[in-house]
Design a protein around this motif. Structure first.
Motif, PDB file in Angstrom:
ATOM      1  N   SER A 484       0.486   0.075  -4.669  1.00 41.15           N
ATOM      2  CA  SER A 484      -0.495  -0.401  -3.696  1.00 41.15           C
ATOM      3  C   SER A 484      -0.922  -1.815  -4.066  1.00 41.15           C
ATOM      4  CB  SER A 484      -1.718   0.518  -3.644  1.00 41.15           C
ATOM      5  OG  SER A 484      -2.419   0.492  -4.881  1.00 41.15           O
ATOM      6  N   GLU A 485      -1.389  -2.526  -3.072  1.00 37.92           N
ATOM      7  CA  GLU A 485      -1.942  -3.866  -3.261  1.00 37.92           C
ATOM      8  C   GLU A 485      -3.104  -4.027  -2.299  1.00 37.92           C
ATOM      9  OE1 GLU A 485      -0.599  -8.581  -3.126  1.00 37.92           O
ATOM     10  OE2 GLU A 485       0.880  -6.991  -2.820  1.00 37.92           O
ATOM     11  N   GLY A 486      -4.328  -3.962  -2.817  1.00 32.55           N
ATOM     12  CA  GLY A 486      -5.478  -3.905  -1.935  1.00 32.55           C
ATOM     13  C   GLY A 486      -5.429  -2.602  -1.158  1.00 32.55           C
ATOM     14  N   VAL A 487      -5.561  -2.689   0.170  1.00 34.35           N
ATOM     15  CA  VAL A 487      -5.468  -1.491   1.006  1.00 34.35           C
ATOM     16  C   VAL A 487      -4.040  -1.206   1.447  1.00 34.35           C
ATOM     17  CG1 VAL A 487      -7.827  -1.685   1.872  1.00 34.35           C
ATOM     18  CG2 VAL A 487      -5.969  -2.824   3.107  1.00 34.35           C
ATOM     19  N   ASP A 488      -3.134  -2.129   1.171  1.00 31.28           N
ATOM     20  CA  ASP A 488      -1.742  -1.964   1.588  1.00 31.28           C
ATOM     21  C   ASP A 488      -0.967  -1.096   0.600  1.00 31.28           C
ATOM     22  OD1 ASP A 488      -2.302  -3.647   3.693  1.00 31.28           O
ATOM     23  OD2 ASP A 488      -1.594  -5.445   2.652  1.00 31.28           O
ATOM     24  N   LEU A 489       0.010  -0.347   1.142  1.00 32.46           N
ATOM     25  CA  LEU A 489       0.836   0.530   0.327  1.00 32.46           C
ATOM     26  C   LEU A 489       2.291   0.067   0.343  1.00 32.46           C
ATOM     27  CD1 LEU A 489      -0.448   4.035   1.525  1.00 32.46           C
ATOM     28  CD2 LEU A 489      -1.307   2.656  -0.383  1.00 32.46           C
ATOM     29  N   TYR A 490       3.007   0.411  -0.729  1.00 30.91           N
ATOM     30  CA  TYR A 490       4.456   0.285  -0.787  1.00 30.91           C
ATOM     31  C   TYR A 490       5.020   1.696  -0.894  1.00 30.91           C
ATOM     32  CZ  TYR A 490       3.783  -4.691  -1.703  1.00 30.91           C
ATOM     33  OH  TYR A 490       3.419  -6.015  -1.593  1.00 30.91           O
ATOM     34  N   ALA A 491       6.031   1.984  -0.088  1.00 32.74           N
ATOM     35  CA  ALA A 491       6.541   3.359  -0.060  1.00 32.74           C
ATOM     36  C   ALA A 491       8.056   3.362   0.086  1.00 32.74           C
ATOM     37  CB  ALA A 491       5.906   4.143   1.088  1.00 32.74           C
ATOM     38  N   GLU A 492       8.700   4.265  -0.663  1.00 28.85           N
ATOM     39  CA  GLU A 492      10.155   4.422  -0.653  1.00 28.85           C
ATOM     40  C   GLU A 492      10.554   5.418   0.435  1.00 28.85           C
ATOM     41  OE1 GLU A 492      13.772   3.276  -2.779  1.00 28.85           O
ATOM     42  OE2 GLU A 492      11.678   2.775  -3.280  1.00 28.85           O
ATOM     43  N   VAL A 493      11.477   4.991   1.291  1.00 30.56           N
ATOM     44  CA  VAL A 493      11.933   5.846   2.377  1.00 30.56           C
ATOM     45  C   VAL A 493      12.639   7.079   1.819  1.00 30.56           C
ATOM     46  CG1 VAL A 493      13.473   6.038   4.365  1.00 30.56           C
ATOM     47  CG2 VAL A 493      12.132   3.949   4.008  1.00 30.56           C
ATOM     48  N   ILE A 494      12.235   8.255   2.280  1.00 32.42           N
ATOM     49  CA  ILE A 494      12.875   9.514   1.902  1.00 32.42           C
ATOM     50  C   ILE A 494      13.778  10.006   3.021  1.00 32.42           C
ATOM     51  CG2 ILE A 494      12.489  11.927   1.275  1.00 32.42           C
ATOM     52  CD1 ILE A 494       9.754  11.100   0.178  1.00 32.42           C
ATOM     53  N   GLN A 495      13.242   9.945   4.244  1.00 31.47           N
ATOM     54  CA  GLN A 495      13.977  10.485   5.386  1.00 31.47           C
ATOM     55  C   GLN A 495      13.568   9.745   6.656  1.00 31.47           C
ATOM     56  OE1 GLN A 495      14.395  14.819   5.715  1.00 31.47           O
ATOM     57  NE2 GLN A 495      13.731  14.685   7.840  1.00 31.47           N
ATOM     58  N   VAL A 496      14.534   9.516   7.514  1.00 34.34           N
ATOM     59  CA  VAL A 496      14.292   8.886   8.814  1.00 34.34           C
ATOM     60  C   VAL A 496      14.378   9.955   9.885  1.00 34.34           C
ATOM     61  CG1 VAL A 496      15.039   7.137  10.451  1.00 34.34           C
ATOM     62  CG2 VAL A 496      15.270   6.719   7.990  1.00 34.34           C
ATOM     63  N   GLU A 497      13.370   9.983  10.749  1.00 33.01           N
ATOM     64  CA  GLU A 497      13.373  10.963  11.821  1.00 33.01           C
ATOM     65  C   GLU A 497      14.088  10.417  13.051  1.00 33.01           C
ATOM     66  OE1 GLU A 497       9.430  12.130  12.778  1.00 33.01           O
ATOM     67  OE2 GLU A 497       8.817  12.373  10.679  1.00 33.01           O
ATOM     68  N   ALA A 498      14.765  11.279  13.771  1.00 34.17           N
ATOM     69  CA  ALA A 498      15.367  10.904  15.046  1.00 34.17           C
ATOM     70  C   ALA A 498      14.324  11.125  16.122  1.00 34.17           C
ATOM     71  CB  ALA A 498      16.613  11.735  15.329  1.00 34.17           C
ATOM     72  N   THR A 499      13.393  10.178  16.262  1.00 32.43           N
ATOM     73  CA  THR A 499      12.269  10.345  17.182  1.00 32.43           C
ATOM     74  C   THR A 499      12.552   9.829  18.571  1.00 32.43           C
ATOM     75  OG1 THR A 499      11.352   8.206  16.549  1.00 32.43           O
ATOM     76  CG2 THR A 499      10.644  10.120  15.276  1.00 32.43           C
ATOM     77  N   GLY A 500      13.658   9.172  18.754  1.00 34.35           N
ATOM     78  CA  GLY A 500      13.928   8.600  20.064  1.00 34.35           C
ATOM     79  C   GLY A 500      13.363   7.216  20.207  1.00 34.35           C
ATOM     80  N   GLY A 501      12.882   6.607  19.109  1.00 36.16           N
ATOM     81  CA  GLY A 501      12.383   5.248  19.164  1.00 36.16           C
ATOM     82  C   GLY A 501      13.502   4.274  19.370  1.00 36.16           C
ATOM     83  N   ALA A 502      13.139   2.985  19.475  1.00 36.41           N
ATOM     84  CA  ALA A 502      14.128   1.956  19.787  1.00 36.41           C
ATOM     85  C   ALA A 502      15.212   1.883  18.747  1.00 36.41           C
ATOM     86  CB  ALA A 502      13.428   0.605  19.927  1.00 36.41           C
ATOM     87  N   GLY A 503      14.863   2.223  17.505  1.00 40.78           N
ATOM     88  CA  GLY A 503      15.867   2.090  16.459  1.00 40.78           C
ATOM     89  C   GLY A 503      16.185   3.402  15.767  1.00 40.78           C
ATOM     90  N   ALA A 504      16.039   4.513  16.457  1.00 43.78           N
ATOM     91  CA  ALA A 504      16.292   5.802  15.826  1.00 43.78           C
ATOM     92  C   ALA A 504      17.708   5.861  15.288  1.00 43.78           C
ATOM     93  CB  ALA A 504      16.065   6.925  16.835  1.00 43.78           C
ATOM     94  N   VAL A 505      17.845   6.267  14.043  1.00 49.90           N
ATOM     95  CA  VAL A 505      19.161   6.271  13.411  1.00 49.90           C
ATOM     96  C   VAL A 505      19.539   7.651  12.901  1.00 49.90           C
ATOM     97  CG1 VAL A 505      19.064   3.849  12.754  1.00 49.90           C
ATOM     98  CG2 VAL A 505      18.131   5.556  11.204  1.00 49.90           C
ATOM     99  N   GLY A 506      18.830   8.657  13.359  1.00 50.10           N
ATOM    100  CA  GLY A 506      19.157   9.995  12.912  1.00 50.10           C
ATOM    101  C   GLY A 506      18.517  10.335  11.590  1.00 50.10           C
ATOM    102  N   GLU A 507      18.723  11.516  11.118  1.00 50.32           N
ATOM    103  CA  GLU A 507      18.138  11.925   9.862  1.00 50.32           C
ATOM    104  C   GLU A 507      19.022  11.465   8.701  1.00 50.32           C
ATOM    105  OE1 GLU A 507      17.350  16.035   9.793  1.00 50.32           O
ATOM    106  OE2 GLU A 507      15.841  15.955  11.371  1.00 50.32           O
ATOM    107  N   ARG A 508      18.348  11.042   7.646  1.00 48.76           N
ATOM    108  CA  ARG A 508      19.083  10.509   6.520  1.00 48.76           C
ATOM    109  C   ARG A 508      18.334  10.904   5.252  1.00 48.76           C
ATOM    110  NH1 ARG A 508      19.614   4.597   7.567  1.00 48.76           N
ATOM    111  NH2 ARG A 508      17.467   4.531   6.843  1.00 48.76           N
ATOM    112  N   LEU A 509      19.008  11.559   4.341  1.00 46.48           N
ATOM    113  CA  LEU A 509      18.380  11.986   3.093  1.00 46.48           C
ATOM    114  C   LEU A 509      18.665  10.969   1.997  1.00 46.48           C
ATOM    115  CD1 LEU A 509      19.166  15.789   3.142  1.00 46.48           C
ATOM    116  CD2 LEU A 509      17.008  14.676   3.712  1.00 46.48           C
TER     117      LEU A 509
END
Length: 509
Positions: A484-509
């Motif tokens: 963290s830095e102040g109120v901001d967080l840093y986070a490591e991607v675990i999984q991407v959801e296929a939400t139907g957003g503009a850049g949905a790329v499917g699930e990825r472990l």
């Protein structure tokens, strides 16, 4: 064929103003105006002002002056003030700021295209004399809905005197309207998105019935009036079709929603319906009054799938003596008890609040009580403001006013404390797993999004690390907070959801 008339909307202030700007944009585009992002490329620059506190009013004046500087150096021919400061001061603002070619109030919104055309053609608009808009609707909340059609309320539809041409445009179907323009709240209100963010605000209500002694908002925004659930749902569905993935419900007081519709618990039943709208992945509720929180609403906000366990609670202070002079309720222990109730149901719930220091009569003991609350509250975001008189408010006539330098010292002291405490709270989230909505991936600043505890603009961001290739605005990812830095967080991607957003790329472990 002559060039189309062009207009740019410059928005200051809160999310409610952003919704109002998109309503104005919808009305203008429906009447043939071309919307442009850069005021220098517009025939008319419309500045949607904020009139809440002195700093916001100064920013609004600066924006009007900056737009005025464009005249004579490009396309810009006129500068127009709308919004809260324009409504609050009307003729007084027009006389004090001749750089603005017109000052338009809320009553002008239904005829905004005609007003701008008049100004562009060299005509003169006579600015309104401000009035107390609380007197435009009945005192009894349950009588307001039937009277509302005759009152101009931004975000709720047109006035009873709207033009027949606008009425015709507003009755068009979504398919008949220009791309990105749609009936947003029933048959009379148009809304045009001014950006492509995956987040958008929806007005749940307007106005306020509370009488806080420091606040002038009810006088120029009017009495509390809920929008009908069907209007809120229709607008949310349309936003989802435009690519919106998170909807934030805004008003001056969301905890009062439904009281004028005969059901004070209406929000609890509306939330599951909003969360079920296809394409909407997260619903966020803002502007909650601690004194009006009820167990059923806490349950709905902490247990409804798709609703963020997020609490934007307007505490303002925690010392009983100060709160009473503010005409508010509660104290440190009751506020801490409320937070305990929330966290018993959702331990990782996000909580933010604003506070005023230097209020007339505030003592060092009162400040010590506020510090006790802040130290124990574990808030994710804290806004601190120094008290200043607002004309027309009860507190402006109070005794016990503190010198400006003393208010400034208290503001600086508690701003430092707020920064320290919110940084500590962010550190406590290290190691946790959060669901992040991606908001941008520009290659330079990396992939930036927000967790459920982070509201747009106010509560910090989450910078995503690791395998972020292909992520785009609108995607949701599961990520583990690593720093963290102040109120901001840093986070490591675990999984991407296929939400139907503009850049949905499917699930990825």
């Amino acid at each position: 064929m002559p060039d189309r008339r062009t207009v740019a909307l410059v928005t200051l202030g809160c999310a409610r103003n952003e919704v109002d700007s998109e309503e104005l944009a919808g009305r203008l585009e429906a009447d043939g105006w071309e919307l442009v992002a850069d005021a220098a490329e517009a025939d008319v620059a419309v500045v949607n002002t904020c009139g809440f506190v002195e700093a916001a009013k100064k920013d609004s004046v600066d924006a009007l002056l900056e737009a005025n500087d464009l005249k004579g150096h490009g396309r810009t021919q006129a500068v127009v003030a709308v919004g809260c400061m324009a409504e609050r001061y009307g003729k007084e603002l027009a006389e004090a700021l001749p750089e603005a070619d017109a000052v338009l109030g809320f009553d002008d919104y239904a005829d905004i295209a005609e007003r701008l055309q008049t100004i562009l053609s060299g005509g003169e608009h006579v600015s309104h004399v401000p009035r107390d808009r609380r007197k435009l609707l009945p005192l009894s909340p349950v009588e307001r809905q039937t009277a509302a059609d005759a009152v101009a309320i931004p975000g709720h539809g047109g006035s009873a005197e709207q033009s027949s041409a606008e009425q015709s445009s507003a009755e068009q179907s979504i398919e008949d309207l220009p791309d990105g323009l749609a009936p947003a709240s029933g048959p009379r209100t148009l809304r045009r998105r001014l950006d492509d963010s995956p987040v958008a605000s929806v007005k749940l209500a307007s106005g306020c019935d509370r009488r806080c002694s420091f606040c002038a908002i009810p006088a120029f925004r009017g009495s509390f009036l809920s929008r009908r659930p069907s209007d809120v749902l229709n607008e949310t569905r349309w936003l989802a079709e435009q690519g919106v993935r998170e909807v934030m419900l805004v008003s001056e007081n969301n905890t009062s929603y439904g009281k004028d519709l005969g059901d004070i618990r209406l929000l609890e039943s509306l939330l599951p319906e909003l969360a079920a709208v296809e394409g909407v992945e997260r619903v966020r509720v803002s502007y909650l009054q601690p004194a009006e929180m009820r167990p059923g609403l806490i349950d709905a906000l902490t247990s409804t799938p798709g609703v963020a366990p997020y609490f934007d609670l307007s505490f303002q202070h925690s010392a009983p003596n100060v709160l009473r002079r503010m005409r508010r309720f509660g104290d440190t222990d009751r506020f801490l008890e409320l937070l305990d109730q929330i966290r018993a149901k959702a331990p990782e719930a996000g909580v933010r609040s604003n506070f005023i220091v230097g209020f007339p009569g505030e003592t060092e003991d009162d400040l010590a009580e506020l510090e006790r609350f802040l130290t124990n509250a574990r808030l994710d975001a804290i806004g601190v403001f120094g008290y200043s008189d607002e004309e027309g408010t009860e507190a402006a006539g109070y005794d016990g006013k503190l010198p400006e330098d003393e208010v400034a010292e208290r503001l600086a002291r508690f701003s430092r404390l707020a920064e320290e405490l919110t940084s500590q709270r962010a550190e406590q989230r290290i190691g946790s797993t959060i669901r992040v909505l991606v908001e941008s991936n520009d290659g330079e600043d990396g992939v930036i999004g927000r967790g459920a505890h982070q509201a747009p603009e106010t509560d910090g961001i989450t910078i995503l690390l690791g395998d972020t290739e292909g992520l785009a605005a609108g995607d949701f990812v599961e990520a583990k907070v690593t720093a963290s830095e102040g109120v901001d967080l840093y986070a490591e991607v675990i999984q991407v959801e296929a939400t139907g957003g503009a850049g949905a790329v499917g699930e990825r472990l």
